[in-house]
Write an enzyme that holds these catalytic residues in place. Structure first.
Site, PDB file in Angstrom:
ATOM      1  N   GLN A 135      39.656  -2.231  22.586  1.00 18.15           N
ATOM      2  CA  GLN A 135      39.099  -1.626  21.380  1.00 18.15           C
ATOM      3  C   GLN A 135      38.563  -2.719  20.472  1.00 18.15           C
ATOM      4  O   GLN A 135      39.197  -3.751  20.283  1.00 18.15           O
ATOM      5  CB  GLN A 135      40.194  -0.842  20.654  1.00 18.15           C
ATOM      6  CG  GLN A 135      40.098  -0.795  19.144  1.00 18.15           C
ATOM      7  CD  GLN A 135      39.010   0.143  18.650  1.00 18.15           C
ATOM      8  OE1 GLN A 135      38.677   1.112  19.311  1.00 18.15           O
ATOM      9  NE2 GLN A 135      38.447  -0.137  17.483  1.00 18.15           N
ATOM     10  N   HIS A 186      34.450 -12.508  20.062  1.00 13.36           N
ATOM     11  CA  HIS A 186      34.394 -13.965  20.028  1.00 13.36           C
ATOM     12  C   HIS A 186      35.269 -14.544  21.139  1.00 13.36           C
ATOM     13  O   HIS A 186      35.841 -13.803  21.955  1.00 13.36           O
ATOM     14  CB  HIS A 186      34.748 -14.508  18.647  1.00 13.36           C
ATOM     15  CG  HIS A 186      36.056 -14.025  18.093  1.00 13.36           C
ATOM     16  ND1 HIS A 186      37.258 -14.358  18.653  1.00 13.36           N
ATOM     17  CD2 HIS A 186      36.339 -13.236  17.017  1.00 13.36           C
ATOM     18  CE1 HIS A 186      38.246 -13.820  17.949  1.00 13.36           C
ATOM     19  NE2 HIS A 186      37.717 -13.123  16.960  1.00 13.36           N
ATOM     20  N   HIS A 200      38.820 -13.169  21.737  1.00 14.93           N
ATOM     21  CA  HIS A 200      38.821 -11.844  22.360  1.00 14.93           C
ATOM     22  C   HIS A 200      38.519 -11.949  23.857  1.00 14.93           C
ATOM     23  O   HIS A 200      39.143 -11.288  24.693  1.00 14.93           O
ATOM     24  CB  HIS A 200      37.772 -10.942  21.712  1.00 14.93           C
ATOM     25  CG  HIS A 200      38.032 -10.636  20.280  1.00 14.93           C
ATOM     26  ND1 HIS A 200      37.022 -10.384  19.387  1.00 14.93           N
ATOM     27  CD2 HIS A 200      39.189 -10.525  19.586  1.00 14.93           C
ATOM     28  CE1 HIS A 200      37.540 -10.140  18.203  1.00 14.93           C
ATOM     29  NE2 HIS A 200      38.848 -10.229  18.287  1.00 14.93           N
ATOM     30  N   GLY A 240      46.223  -6.715  20.241  1.00 16.09           N
ATOM     31  CA  GLY A 240      46.281  -8.083  19.754  1.00 16.09           C
ATOM     32  C   GLY A 240      46.871  -8.175  18.364  1.00 16.09           C
ATOM     33  O   GLY A 240      47.616  -7.305  17.911  1.00 16.09           O
ATOM     34  N   ARG A 241      46.509  -9.229  17.697  1.00 15.23           N
ATOM     35  CA  ARG A 241      47.008  -9.488  16.343  1.00 15.23           C
ATOM     36  C   ARG A 241      46.381  -8.506  15.357  1.00 15.23           C
ATOM     37  O   ARG A 241      45.184  -8.298  15.339  1.00 15.23           O
ATOM     38  CB  ARG A 241      46.652 -10.926  15.973  1.00 15.23           C
ATOM     39  CG  ARG A 241      46.939 -11.336  14.550  1.00 15.23           C
ATOM     40  CD  ARG A 241      46.499 -12.784  14.358  1.00 15.23           C
ATOM     41  NE  ARG A 241      46.667 -13.230  12.982  1.00 15.23           N
ATOM     42  CZ  ARG A 241      45.733 -13.099  12.043  1.00 15.23           C
ATOM     43  NH1 ARG A 241      44.575 -12.532  12.347  1.00 15.23           N
ATOM     44  NH2 ARG A 241      45.957 -13.536  10.819  1.00 15.23           N
ATOM     45  N   ASP A 242      47.201  -7.858  14.532  1.00 15.32           N
ATOM     46  CA  ASP A 242      46.742  -7.014  13.420  1.00 15.32           C
ATOM     47  C   ASP A 242      45.772  -5.922  13.885  1.00 15.32           C
ATOM     48  O   ASP A 242      44.740  -5.682  13.262  1.00 15.32           O
ATOM     49  CB  ASP A 242      46.080  -7.889  12.347  1.00 15.32           C
ATOM     50  CG  ASP A 242      45.978  -7.183  11.007  1.00 15.32           C
ATOM     51  OD1 ASP A 242      46.816  -6.306  10.736  1.00 15.32           O
ATOM     52  OD2 ASP A 242      45.057  -7.496  10.227  1.00 15.32           O
ATOM     53  N   HIS A 243      46.113  -5.256  14.962  1.00 20.88           N
ATOM     54  CA  HIS A 243      45.251  -4.210  15.506  1.00 20.88           C
ATOM     55  C   HIS A 243      45.044  -3.096  14.473  1.00 20.88           C
ATOM     56  O   HIS A 243      45.989  -2.554  13.928  1.00 20.88           O
ATOM     57  CB  HIS A 243      45.884  -3.611  16.770  1.00 20.88           C
ATOM     58  CG  HIS A 243      45.021  -2.606  17.467  1.00 20.88           C
ATOM     59  ND1 HIS A 243      44.364  -2.884  18.636  1.00 20.88           N
ATOM     60  CD2 HIS A 243      44.703  -1.326  17.156  1.00 20.88           C
ATOM     61  CE1 HIS A 243      43.682  -1.817  19.022  1.00 20.88           C
ATOM     62  NE2 HIS A 243      43.877  -0.858  18.133  1.00 20.88           N
ATOM     63  N   ALA A 244      43.777  -2.790  14.200  1.00 17.13           N
ATOM     64  CA  ALA A 244      43.382  -1.713  13.280  1.00 17.13           C
ATOM     65  C   ALA A 244      43.903  -1.935  11.859  1.00 17.13           C
ATOM     66  O   ALA A 244      44.014  -0.999  11.075  1.00 17.13           O
ATOM     67  CB  ALA A 244      43.847  -0.350  13.790  1.00 17.13           C
TER      68      ALA A 244
END
Length: 304
Positions: A110, A116, A119, A204-208
């Site tokens: 998502q 980048h 990702h 991943g980190r801080d999703h949404a």
């Protein structure tokens, strides 16, 4: 609106359109089975863990108001933006593609941003053990300072064409709006990708996330609240990834021994500043082809 709510009774059918139905064909029909007034503040705290109107999801909820009509929806036609053809794949279409390619395991990714290098690292780590990758950007409404979906799509195209094995990647678009609900939206995103045929989903980190409303890894921890198998999709949890000058590669906090002084981490504000000024983004941060698409968009030589 209150006037529509007051004029509709249970059992009636309501045409659903975008921006009003005058002069256009409806997209769907709602058969009303119930109507009620919701407590917007309570719903906001339950979904977003805050009732702060500065939160974009809460703000959208408040603008919708308390009047609710509910019931089954019969879809008459899909509304597909021509800019996203042929990527507007349905769940049946993605499942068919996966089956034709012989994929038994599929990982979904998502995103509401250009991809980048960090990702890309997560996706390729997943592809080491999983048959195929569904890059599935959200192209519905997002915050005003997010990069337009049409520009992002160009970034995905050039990235996949130049740096991914084409027989192991599918690019599709997901037409939902971004809610910025953090942990609960991570669950929502995973369930959607399960419906599209994914067996795994990258978290991943801080999703949404947005602002400081959620902890850095809250969206990963919420999956631990469900018994194995209940969600029908396996979360792949990744730590924060970045380029380390001393390691000479993209790494994560689990694999890099060096302190932050060796890490290349650019904020969104810094990236936008570099793009507006026409400066190059570091190749360690993003692929040159992606940077060129973004720079052209920010300088107005291509349109959003």
């Amino acid at each position: 609106p209150q006037e529509v709510y007051d004029s509709v009774d249970a059992g009636q059918r309501v045409a659903l359109c975008v921006g009003g139905c005058e002069g256009q064909q409806p997209l769907a029909i709602l058969t009303v089975t119930e109507k009620f007034i919701r407590d917007v503040a309570t719903e906001a705290r339950s979904v977003y863990q805050t009732a702060d109107s500065a939160h974009p999801g809460v703000n959208a909820l408040q603008r919708q108001g308390p009047c609710v009509l509910a019931g089954p929806v019969a879809v008459l036609r899909r509304q597909v933006d021509p800019a996203f053809t042929p990527y507007a794949l349905t769940p049946a279409e993605t499942r068919k593609i996966f089956a034709e390619r012989g994929w038994h395991t599929i990982v979904g990714f998502q995103t509401r941003n250009p991809i980048h290098r960090a990702h890309e690292y997560l996706q390729k780590v997943a592809l080491e053990t999983i048959d195929g990758l569904l890059i599935h950007p959200l192209v519905g409404e997002t915050k005003g300072d997010d990069i337009p979906a049409t520009v992002r799509l160009r970034c995905y195209e050039v990235l996949i064409q130049n740096y991914y094995p084409l027989d192991r990647v599918v690019l599709g678009v997901m037409p939902a709006a971004m809610r910025y609900a953090g942990p609960r939206e991570a669950i929502f995103h995973a369930l959607i990708r399960r419906n599209y045929g994914c067996t795994h989903f990258i978290i991943g980190r801080d999703h949404a996330g947005v602002g400081n409303y959620y902890g850095t890894y809250d969206a990963q921890r919420i999956f631990d609240e469900f018994p194995p198998g209940e969600l029908g999709i396996i979360p792949l949890k990744f730590e924060h990834s970045f380029y380390c000058r001393k390691c000479g590669s993209v790494v994560s906090t689990r694999t890099c021994p060096h302190d932050r002084s060796a890490h290349l981490i650019l904020s969104g504000t810094k990236v936008r500043e570099l793009l507006r000024s026409g400066k190059d983004l570091p190749v360690e941060f993003t692929r040159p082809e992606v940077a060129e698409v973004l720079r052209a968009a920010y300088q107005g030589t291509i349109t959003a």
